[in-house]
Design a protein around this motif. Structure first.
Motif, PDB file in Angstrom:
ATOM      1  N   THR A  67      23.448 -27.321   5.555  1.00 13.98           N
ATOM      2  CA  THR A  67      22.082 -27.078   6.214  1.00 13.98           C
ATOM      3  C   THR A  67      21.525 -27.891   7.249  1.00 13.98           C
ATOM      4  O   THR A  67      21.824 -29.206   7.065  1.00 13.98           O
ATOM      5  CB  THR A  67      21.087 -26.366   5.268  1.00 13.98           C
ATOM      6  OG1 THR A  67      20.379 -27.655   4.517  1.00 13.98           O
ATOM      7  CG2 THR A  67      21.669 -25.396   4.227  1.00 13.98           C
ATOM      8  N   SER A 109      24.427 -22.148  13.915  1.00 13.44           N
ATOM      9  CA  SER A 109      23.448 -20.965  14.344  1.00 13.44           C
ATOM     10  C   SER A 109      22.320 -21.038  13.181  1.00 13.44           C
ATOM     11  O   SER A 109      22.672 -21.079  11.986  1.00 13.44           O
ATOM     12  CB  SER A 109      24.278 -19.813  14.085  1.00 13.44           C
ATOM     13  OG  SER A 109      24.866 -19.455  12.770  1.00 13.44           O
ATOM     14  N   SER A 110      21.223 -21.371  13.707  1.00 16.62           N
ATOM     15  CA  SER A 110      20.048 -21.293  12.906  1.00 16.62           C
ATOM     16  C   SER A 110      19.748 -22.254  11.977  1.00 16.62           C
ATOM     17  O   SER A 110      20.054 -23.645  12.452  1.00 16.62           O
ATOM     18  CB  SER A 110      19.646 -20.015  12.027  1.00 16.62           C
ATOM     19  OG  SER A 110      20.171 -19.911  10.962  1.00 16.62           O
ATOM     20  N   ASN A 111      20.186 -22.351  10.781  1.00 18.65           N
ATOM     21  CA  ASN A 111      20.095 -23.494   9.804  1.00 18.65           C
ATOM     22  C   ASN A 111      21.297 -23.989   9.451  1.00 18.65           C
ATOM     23  O   ASN A 111      21.154 -24.784   8.259  1.00 18.65           O
ATOM     24  CB  ASN A 111      18.913 -23.084   8.707  1.00 18.65           C
ATOM     25  CG  ASN A 111      18.554 -24.347   7.811  1.00 18.65           C
ATOM     26  OD1 ASN A 111      18.572 -25.332   8.448  1.00 18.65           O
ATOM     27  ND2 ASN A 111      18.654 -24.185   6.723  1.00 18.65           N
TER      28      ASN A 111
END
Length: 159
Positions: A67, A109-111
């Motif tokens: 993450t 992608s995102s986190n």
């Protein structure tokens, strides 16, 4: 009508090229999820590969997802390789996961950030047989937080 036939033939040709032009095939491609995004020393990533042609060359990869909250710009792992009935061979690797400015190197992608990192390239296994592959995290933190999953990928290269 002639334009349609030309388009159709071009489309078929591109499709055939894409599927036949691949230079690798995956022998193994696995991932294990880390409980609560914590990779402990005891949670080793394992795979067994059956090498039938010792004349082929292979690439072996370490796959990782973390993450954006992962606390380091790098990761150390231990890679173990053992032929059935033989002594285990081990090697320590360090991978840079971020740039000096903190920008992650992985695709994201995102986190979540994903990496496919080389362990062995153009490698020839000594002989045909079963080989055990194992990866363990080798950082000071146990467990290593914010690791979503890790895996091993082995691809045979075309001759």
């Amino acid at each position: 009508m002639n334009n349609f036939k030309a388009f159709l033939l071009l489309s078929i040709g591109i499709t055939i090229t894409l599927f036949s032009g691949c230079d690798t095939n995956n022998v193994i491609d696995n991932n294990i999820s880390m409980p609560s995004r914590n990779w402990s020393y005891a949670n080793k990533v394992k795979a067994v590969v059956d090498i039938t042609d010792a004349g082929k060359t292979y690439n072996v990869y370490f796959k990782l997802r973390h993450t954006a909250d992962y606390g380091y710009s790098n990761i150390f792992v231990l890679f173990h390789l053992r032929e059935s009935g033989q002594k285990k061979q081990s090697r320590r690797y360090e991978y840079r996961l971020a740039q000096p400015d903190g920008q992650w190197n992985g695709s994201g992608s995102s986190n979540l950030y994903t990496y496919t990192l080389p362990l062995l390239t153009n490698y020839k296994f000594p002989k045909a047989g079963k080989y055990e592959l194992e990866i363990e995290q080798n950082m000071r933190d146990n467990p290593l937080k914010e690791i979503s999953d890790a895996g091993i990928k082995v691809s045979a290269l075309s001759k």
